[in-house]
Motif scaffolding. Structure first.
Motif, short mmCIF file in Angstrom:
data_model
loop_
_atom_site.label_atom_id
_atom_site.label_comp_id
_atom_site.label_asym_id
_atom_site.label_seq_id
_atom_site.Cartn_x
_atom_site.Cartn_y
_atom_site.Cartn_z
N ASP A 186 35.05 -16.36 -36.19
CA ASP A 186 34.34 -15.47 -35.83
C ASP A 186 34.09 -14.44 -37.05
N GLN A 187 33.57 -14.85 -38.33
CA GLN A 187 33.74 -14.02 -39.31
C GLN A 187 32.22 -13.62 -39.69
N ARG A 188 32.03 -12.18 -40.13
CA ARG A 188 30.65 -11.76 -40.25
C ARG A 188 30.06 -12.52 -41.39
N GLU A 200 28.31 -13.14 -44.81
CA GLU A 200 28.34 -12.07 -45.99
C GLU A 200 27.34 -12.76 -46.91
N ASN A 224 28.76 -5.48 -45.18
CA ASN A 224 28.76 -4.84 -43.92
C ASN A 224 30.10 -4.12 -43.77
N ASP A 257 22.81 -14.25 -34.91
CA ASP A 257 23.71 -13.66 -33.46
C ASP A 257 23.15 -14.28 -32.28
N ILE A 280 22.17 -4.97 -39.13
CA ILE A 280 23.45 -4.96 -38.52
C ILE A 280 23.33 -4.34 -36.97
N ASN A 308 28.31 -3.62 -34.50
CA ASN A 308 28.76 -3.81 -35.88
C ASN A 308 28.51 -5.00 -36.41
N ARG A 309 28.13 -6.08 -35.84
CA ARG A 309 28.08 -7.36 -36.47
C ARG A 309 26.91 -7.39 -37.19
N THR A 310 26.90 -8.32 -38.47
CA THR A 310 25.71 -8.72 -39.34
C THR A 310 24.95 -9.53 -38.34
#
Lengths: 306, 414
Positions: free
Chosen positions: A166-168, A170, A176, B321, B398, B403-405
């Motif tokens: 569950d990584q953002r 990039e 971010n 998301d 975001i 706060n997720r991208t």
């Protein structure tokens, strides 16, 4: 496709590219994060990272403190270097002591005496006690397979844990940096550097590193087919024969776990040549701690390790 | 020596991990201890040969399930170039990972299995590469050994792909027949396919010309950080950042946006001293002739070549998301070094990335969907069309609560 000037002179060498990227990342942390700190151990990767931080804000001062988790098993040469460098630059240094945490009963030493796992709670406690919300570290993605999957800005939950699934995402260089209350971020400005890049950069920039990175005579003994130095923290066992060899260190972690390699390289240029010719990764050659299993690093990172 | 960043797209079935393993192995970038670990795992699983794909699958779940979950970055170098590989998984549910990998790539390799030809997913990969404007694309027709090295099979796939690519926007397409497993046309030319007269993949990667891919025409310098030492050098005030377009020189007439104040560049500083010029992607520090008010998020450009200052954005969005994008929702938007808020005005259509069909009449974008969306921002942002500049034409969205991208955007020409 839009055609732009084709002048070949507007290209950057790989070291200039990596330097520019790292400086951008470090500035981004300073601009967007309220209370960052940079990990500094006196090892070559963190020395290069600190050098980049100094460059990023010149002629101004580095706008964040340094932090070190002292396992109590460090090489004397490295600690001496750390303290001298910090004094020279006039930057604040916060030290989290694993020995103190053991003495006060906060953590318990594992039977074999390895302090690898118990570094993690000390790291988290030190960061929390100082209110650091972002920690910059000198990890590189070429070091290990789990690191290859980690983002430059690596988000940690309130337990400091990494969730690899569950990584953002990039994208571009649009990082971010946002965090919720209680959470923190780890940032790896030299993610894209390899061991060879590090040495070529040390040579180019004339960066000083602790003497044990260069070939020197040392009392050593063989254990698990690796060369360990006789140290106040590490003594040979029955049957392990001590002899003098010309060695250098490729990494300088815990003195009880970090092995030396035989070498004649006594300048950064010679080390770079040796690294380019090496057929074994630096962790594979010298780190007893990663040999435990293929997923050893992944497991430690999930617990909050760098 | 320079750096080439490339992304690979394709699923495990196409032999993507094997191809990367082969590139690393044949360029002698695999170390003995890594190979030992892979051989051990291969033996334990009862593989007939050492599975080079294991070199790249870094997470436990990936090794167990034989799939690639996330973007992984790999490094190797030849005497000509250093390479950074963004290894991205190919399935639909990982479209966002492919977008992530493609966003920084100079070149993309799309793999197809010669036995299966172009699949929906190959078209999707090509579409994403085109949308993200990766300057160079390579179609790797893999597993040629399993079709008896047939030129006819290769030609059929090649012409079908070129036909599809013509509907997209590529400037440089290369098609290479290969066998990653056996190594044919990966590092050296294959003896099994004498009819192929092009270069091997590695030769192509080493020689593809990328210096002209960056915009050296339009000066764009987003201010990242203001440097103002407190003690000693009291009068020093300079603006740090990374050049994302054009060539800047001391003495140049410039303008600071959004204020529109004109001034000149006094010096361009680095820690190693002043430089005569700065161009992408150099990180430098700029001193201006006049005391103008400049802060993070502002942009330095030339008076006669400015980005558009706008609050209305028309962009292609890749949604990342679980909570869908819908009109009326507000997000934080990060564009260059400026962060503000954006309101979703309208979803114009969702792009079917397989057929390129535009589905009108949708009012939301779910995870991994790509569509055209209009936004209104609370503060103006300083944009160029993405096809003109990949840095000033891109943004992320975001979620302000988690706060997720949640989304990636590339700005359309208006």
């Amino acid at each position: 496709m839009t055609e732009f000037s084709d002048s070949p002179r507007y290209g950057l060498s790989q070291l200039d590219y990596l330097e520019s990227e790292a400086i951008f990342i470090i500035r981004e942390v300073a601009a967007e994060n309220e209370h960052p700190a940079m990990l500094f151990s006196g090892g070559k990767d963190s020395i290069v990272m600190l050098h980049l931080a100094v460059k990023a804000f010149a002629p101004g001062p580095v706008p964040f403190p340094l932090m070190h988790v002292d396992t109590g098993h460090n090489f004397a040469e490295v600690l001496e270097f750390r303290d001298r460098k910090v004094a020279e630059l006039g930057i604040g240094l916060v030290v989290g002591s694993v020995q103190d945490a053991i003495d006060s009963g906060q953590v318990r030493e594992a039977p074999g005496g390895s302090r690898n796992r118990i570094q993690t709670p000390v790291l988290l406690q030190t960061a929390e006690a100082n209110g650091f919300t972002a920690l910059m570290g000198g990890a590189r993605r070429d070091e290990e397979k789990a690191r290859a999957k980690e983002r430059v800005f690596s988000f940690r939950d309130e337990f400091g844990q990494w969730d690899p699934k569950d990584q953002r995402p990039e994208l571009w260089s649009l990082y971010n940096t946002r965090i919720n209350q209680g959470e923190s971020i780890r940032v790896f400005p030299i993610s894209n550097w390899t061991e060879l890049d590090i040495w070529e950069y040390i040579a180019r920039e004339r960066i000083e590193v602790p003497s044990i990175y260069y070939a020197h005579e040392r009392e050593v003994f063989l254990r698990n087919s690796m060369l360990f130095a006789v140290d106040k923290h590490l003594q040979p066992r029955e049957g392990e024969k001590v002899f003098t060899a010309r060695v250098r260190y490729r990494t300088v972690g815990d003195a009880t776990l970090t092995a030396a390699v035989e070498s004649e390289a006594d300048t950064p240029e010679k080390v770079a040549i040796e690294v380019a010719a090496s057929r074994i990764t630096e962790r594979g050659a010298t780190r007893g701690d990663d040999k435990v299993s293929e997923a050893a690093m992944e497991d430690r990172k999930k617990e909050g390790y760098f | 020596m320079d750096i080439l960043r490339f992304a690979t797209a394709g699923s495990v079935d196409d032999g993507k991990s094997t191809l990367i393993g082969r590139l690393l192995y044949d360029s002698k970038s695999v170390f003995e201890d890594q190979l030992e670990a892979v051989e051990r795992t291969s033996r334990q699983r009862g593989d007939l040969y050492t599975d080079l794909a294991l070199l790249t699958d870094g997470l436990r779940a990936e090794r167990e399930q034989g799939i690639t979950i996330d973007v992984a970055y790999r490094y190797f170098a030849t005497p000509r170039r250093k390479f950074i590989i963004a290894d991205t998984p190919g399935h639909t549910q990982y479209t966002r990972n492919m977008v992530t990998g493609a966003s920084t790539a100079d070149l993309a390799i799309v793999l197809v299995d010669a036995r299966k030809g172009l699949l929906e997913q190959s078209r999707r990969h090509a579409t994403i590469v085109s949308l993200l404007r990766v300057p160079h694309i390579v179609l790797a027709v893999n597993k040629m050994d399993l079709v008896d090295w047939s030129e006819d099979v290769y030609e059929a796939i090649r012409s079908e792909f070129l036909e599809f690519a013509a509907r997209l926007d590529f400037s440089d397409v290369t098609v290479i027949p290969m066998s990653a497993l056996a190594g044919d046309n990966v590092v050296s030319r294959s003896e099994n396919m004498p009819w192929y007269e092009g270069a091997s993949l590695l030769h192509h990667l080493e020689h593809v010309y990328i210096a002209s891919d960056r915009n050296l025409t339009d000066v764009r310098f987003p201010v990242q950080y203001v440097i103002r030492p407190q003690n000693g050098r009291g009068d020093y005030r300079a603006f740090a950042g990374q050049v994302v377009g054009g060539v800047m020189k001391p003495g140049d007439e410039v303008m600071v946006l959004p204020s529109g104040l004109p001034t000149r560049i006094r010096t361009i500083d680095t820690a190693d001293g002043e430089v005569a010029e700065a161009y992408p992607p150099m990180s430098v520090t700029v001193r201006l002739e006049d005391e103008v008010d400049v802060s993070r998020g502002d942009m330095i450009c030339r008076p006669h070549n400015q980005p558009t200052v706008t609050q209305d954005i028309d962009a292609m969005i890749c949604w990342m998301d679980d909570m869908p994008l819908r009109p009326g929702q507000k997000y934080a938007i990060k564009h260059t070094t400026r962060t503000t808020r954006a309101l979703v005005k309208e979803v114009q259509y969702e792009l079917d990335v397989n057929s390129l069909h535009r589905n009108q009449g949708v009012d939301s974008l779910g995870i991994n969907a790509i569509g055209r969306v209009r936004f209104r921002t609370t503060q103006p942002i300083l944009v160029d069309p993405y096809r003109r500049n990949r840095m000033t034409g891109a943004f992320i969205l975001i979620d302000e609560v988690t706060n997720r991208t949640v989304g990636a955007g590339v700005i359309n020409e208006t």
